[in-house]
Design a protein around this motif. Structure first.
Motif, PDB file in Angstrom:
ATOM      1  N   SER A 182      26.617  71.216  27.308  1.00 64.47           N
ATOM      2  CA  SER A 182      26.673  71.245  28.857  1.00 64.47           C
ATOM      3  C   SER A 182      25.130  71.395  28.848  1.00 64.47           C
ATOM      4  CB  SER A 182      27.075  70.837  29.426  1.00 64.47           C
ATOM      5  OG  SER A 182      26.417  69.942  30.682  1.00 64.47           O
ATOM      6  N   THR A 183      25.165  73.112  28.783  1.00 64.94           N
ATOM      7  CA  THR A 183      24.046  74.070  29.007  1.00 64.94           C
ATOM      8  C   THR A 183      23.032  73.577  27.738  1.00 64.94           C
ATOM      9  OG1 THR A 183      25.740  76.174  29.873  1.00 64.94           O
ATOM     10  CG2 THR A 183      23.771  76.240  28.594  1.00 64.94           C
ATOM     11  N   PHE A 184      23.692  73.253  26.419  1.00 61.77           N
ATOM     12  CA  PHE A 184      22.076  73.109  25.366  1.00 61.77           C
ATOM     13  C   PHE A 184      22.204  72.108  25.581  1.00 61.77           C
ATOM     14  CE2 PHE A 184      24.311  76.572  23.576  1.00 61.77           C
ATOM     15  CZ  PHE A 184      23.176  76.861  22.646  1.00 61.77           C
ATOM     16  N   HIS A 185      22.240  71.007  26.169  1.00 64.00           N
ATOM     17  CA  HIS A 185      21.589  69.908  26.473  1.00 64.00           C
ATOM     18  C   HIS A 185      20.955  69.786  27.608  1.00 64.00           C
ATOM     19  CE1 HIS A 185      25.836  66.723  25.639  1.00 64.00           C
ATOM     20  NE2 HIS A 185      25.417  67.473  24.996  1.00 64.00           N
ATOM     21  N   ARG A 186      21.509  70.610  28.653  1.00 64.49           N
ATOM     22  CA  ARG A 186      20.054  70.961  29.651  1.00 64.49           C
ATOM     23  C   ARG A 186      18.685  71.692  28.941  1.00 64.49           C
ATOM     24  NH1 ARG A 186      24.544  69.260  32.924  1.00 64.49           N
ATOM     25  NH2 ARG A 186      24.649  69.351  34.427  1.00 64.49           N
ATOM     26  N   TRP A 187      19.040  72.624  27.941  1.00 69.68           N
ATOM     27  CA  TRP A 187      17.911  73.417  27.452  1.00 69.68           C
ATOM     28  C   TRP A 187      17.243  73.266  26.699  1.00 69.68           C
ATOM     29  CZ3 TRP A 187      18.274  75.338  22.155  1.00 69.68           C
ATOM     30  CH2 TRP A 187      17.303  75.817  21.728  1.00 69.68           C
ATOM     31  N   ALA A 188      18.058  71.739  25.907  1.00 71.90           N
ATOM     32  CA  ALA A 188      17.000  70.079  25.060  1.00 71.90           C
ATOM     33  C   ALA A 188      16.088  69.803  25.371  1.00 71.90           C
ATOM     34  CB  ALA A 188      18.243  70.016  23.965  1.00 71.90           C
ATOM     35  N   ALA A 189      16.876  69.446  27.246  1.00 76.70           N
ATOM     36  CA  ALA A 189      15.953  67.987  28.067  1.00 76.70           C
ATOM     37  C   ALA A 189      15.226  69.023  28.566  1.00 76.70           C
ATOM     38  CB  ALA A 189      17.500  67.599  28.506  1.00 76.70           C
ATOM     39  N   ARG A 190      14.992  70.043  28.850  1.00 75.02           N
ATOM     40  CA  ARG A 190      14.015  70.639  29.393  1.00 75.02           C
ATOM     41  C   ARG A 190      13.401  71.031  28.882  1.00 75.02           C
ATOM     42  NH1 ARG A 190      13.093  76.339  30.151  1.00 75.02           N
ATOM     43  NH2 ARG A 190      15.197  76.982  29.429  1.00 75.02           N
ATOM     44  N   ILE A 191      13.422  71.404  27.467  1.00 75.89           N
ATOM     45  CA  ILE A 191      12.069  71.638  26.364  1.00 75.89           C
ATOM     46  C   ILE A 191      11.576  70.262  26.080  1.00 75.89           C
ATOM     47  CG2 ILE A 191      11.739  72.317  24.150  1.00 75.89           C
ATOM     48  CD1 ILE A 191      14.725  74.319  23.985  1.00 75.89           C
ATOM     49  N   VAL A 192      11.867  68.614  25.737  1.00 78.20           N
ATOM     50  CA  VAL A 192      11.462  68.098  25.871  1.00 78.20           C
ATOM     51  C   VAL A 192      10.574  67.321  27.252  1.00 78.20           C
ATOM     52  CG1 VAL A 192      11.740  65.309  25.145  1.00 78.20           C
ATOM     53  CG2 VAL A 192      13.000  67.329  23.733  1.00 78.20           C
ATOM     54  N   ALA A 193      11.247  67.428  28.351  1.00 74.92           N
ATOM     55  CA  ALA A 193      10.234  66.918  29.617  1.00 74.92           C
ATOM     56  C   ALA A 193       9.473  67.842  30.231  1.00 74.92           C
ATOM     57  CB  ALA A 193      11.977  67.156  30.391  1.00 74.92           C
ATOM     58  N   GLU A 194       9.068  69.284  29.571  1.00 76.11           N
ATOM     59  CA  GLU A 194       8.151  69.969  30.335  1.00 76.11           C
ATOM     60  C   GLU A 194       7.069  70.579  29.198  1.00 76.11           C
ATOM     61  OE1 GLU A 194       9.634  73.398  32.336  1.00 76.11           O
ATOM     62  OE2 GLU A 194      11.626  71.971  33.367  1.00 76.11           O
ATOM     63  N   ARG A 195       7.859  69.481  27.752  1.00 75.50           N
ATOM     64  CA  ARG A 195       6.727  70.134  26.486  1.00 75.50           C
ATOM     65  C   ARG A 195       6.360  71.371  26.657  1.00 75.50           C
ATOM     66  NH1 ARG A 195       8.225  64.678  27.892  1.00 75.50           N
ATOM     67  NH2 ARG A 195       6.524  63.379  27.298  1.00 75.50           N
ATOM     68  N   ARG A 215      15.518  59.101  25.814  1.00 77.52           N
ATOM     69  CA  ARG A 215      14.783  57.989  25.347  1.00 77.52           C
ATOM     70  C   ARG A 215      13.538  57.168  26.050  1.00 77.52           C
ATOM     71  NH1 ARG A 215      18.591  54.930  23.302  1.00 77.52           N
ATOM     72  NH2 ARG A 215      20.591  55.037  23.813  1.00 77.52           N
ATOM     73  N   THR A 216      12.830  57.758  27.210  1.00 81.46           N
ATOM     74  CA  THR A 216      12.056  57.939  28.059  1.00 81.46           C
ATOM     75  C   THR A 216      10.664  58.734  26.827  1.00 81.46           C
ATOM     76  OG1 THR A 216      12.283  59.435  29.353  1.00 81.46           O
ATOM     77  CG2 THR A 216      13.011  56.964  29.989  1.00 81.46           C
ATOM     78  N   ALA A 217      10.811  59.444  26.516  1.00 79.75           N
ATOM     79  CA  ALA A 217       9.794  60.480  25.458  1.00 79.75           C
ATOM     80  C   ALA A 217       8.810  59.477  24.949  1.00 79.75           C
ATOM     81  CB  ALA A 217      10.456  61.705  25.056  1.00 79.75           C
ATOM     82  N   GLY A 218       7.830  59.784  24.898  1.00 76.67           N
ATOM     83  CA  GLY A 218       6.926  58.871  23.794  1.00 76.67           C
ATOM     84  C   GLY A 218       6.900  60.067  22.479  1.00 76.67           C
ATOM     85  N   PRO A 219       6.184  58.423  21.670  1.00 74.82           N
ATOM     86  CA  PRO A 219       6.380  59.643  20.258  1.00 74.82           C
ATOM     87  C   PRO A 219       5.576  60.836  19.829  1.00 74.82           C
ATOM     88  CG  PRO A 219       5.944  57.358  19.721  1.00 74.82           C
ATOM     89  CD  PRO A 219       6.659  57.679  21.142  1.00 74.82           C
ATOM     90  N   GLU A 220       4.804  60.647  20.605  1.00 76.18           N
ATOM     91  CA  GLU A 220       3.935  61.459  20.506  1.00 76.18           C
ATOM     92  C   GLU A 220       4.032  63.166  21.696  1.00 76.18           C
ATOM     93  OE1 GLU A 220       3.405  60.230  24.853  1.00 76.18           O
ATOM     94  OE2 GLU A 220       3.877  59.115  22.486  1.00 76.18           O
ATOM     95  N   THR A 221       5.793  63.191  22.294  1.00 75.77           N
ATOM     96  CA  THR A 221       6.097  64.121  22.634  1.00 75.77           C
ATOM     97  C   THR A 221       5.557  65.564  21.955  1.00 75.77           C
ATOM     98  OG1 THR A 221       6.957  63.053  23.696  1.00 75.77           O
ATOM     99  CG2 THR A 221       7.714  65.954  23.741  1.00 75.77           C
TER     100      THR A 221
END
Length: 247
Positions: free
Chosen positions: A46-59, A94-100
């Motif tokens: 779960s720590t790695f899930h949160r790490w990855a989500a933060r990187i993608v969500a915050e670009r 799922r909500t991040a665009g391909p241009e992320t």
């Protein structure tokens, strides 16, 4: 494999991991991760899930240091916390665009594809860990997904300079699943990381053959070498086993 397919696998594998961990219990040792309990495994994933989500969500540009593993939560709050982080990662991808545009630490078609693929396989391997703690049969992996995981491991992780797989003289290892249209030729040397070709051309010193699922888990050191049919120099397969751990 399409990005959306990786996200689907990530969702499935995370749900299976939580179900297995729930049945195993938080304090149960994980045979495939010596020294860890199921709770340690759940917190790590779960720590790695949160790490990855933060990187993608915050670009985020990178490199981004890994988030520290938390001491909490434990007990009744552990699996809801895991499911919340897993769900957040799935929704973020799922909500991040391909241009992320964000940091990725291995080559991929796009950063979004990288993170969807990496987290799908991270979660699948740790789902197997959770099921090993629970006991009983492992949930089968789709052969094409397992073959993709072999490809990520060989052409991604072990192409990096930090790979510890070295041979005293040039050697060739072949990996050939019986149920997927893929094969890899891995060239080992004394002073460089392995060089992998997506082919089965030429002679090999050792070949590992079997179901893609078994080869995937064996190469990730979740199954013994006996999970594969070994042809040729078995010492080369043993060398992989001894030196290929990803940290």
């Amino acid at each position: 494999m399409r990005t959306v397919s990786y996200i689907d696998y990530l969702q499935r594998e995370g749900e299976l991991l939580a179900a297995a961990a729930d049945k195993a219990g938080e304090l149960t040792p994980v045979p495939t991760c010596p020294g860890w309990t199921t709770g340690d495994l759940v917190r790590h994933t779960s720590t790695f899930h949160r790490w990855a989500a933060r990187i993608v969500a915050e670009r985020l540009p990178g490199p981004v240091p890994e988030d520290p593993m938390p001491d909490e939560p434990t007990g009744a709050g552990l699996l809801p916390w895991f499911r919340d982080g897993h769900g957040h990662l799935v929704r973020t991808l799922r909500t991040a665009g391909p241009e992320t545009d964000c940091w990725a630490f291995m080559p991929a078609a796009s950063p979004l594809t990288f993170w969807a693929r990496r987290q799908a396989h991270e979660t699948a391997v740790h789902r197997v860990d959770a099921e090993s703690a629970r006991g009983g049969e492992l949930t089968p992996l789709d052969p094409d997904f397992a073959a993709d995981g072999i490809d990520e491991l060989l052409t991604g992780f072990h192409a990096r300079p930090k790979s510890r797989v070295r041979a005293q003289r040039p050697r060739i290892l072949r990996v050939r699943p019986s149920d997927a249209a893929a094969a890899w030729t891995v060239r080992l040397s004394p002073d460089a990381p392995p060089r992998t070709e997506r082919s089965a051309d030429g002679q090999a010193d050792c070949e590992l053959a079997g179901r893609a699922q078994d080869l995937y888990l064996m190469l990730w050191n979740r199954l013994p070498l006996t999970a594969a049919t070994i042809t040729g120099d078995a010492a080369l397969a043993a060398l992989w086993r001894e030196t290929s751990q990803i940290t």
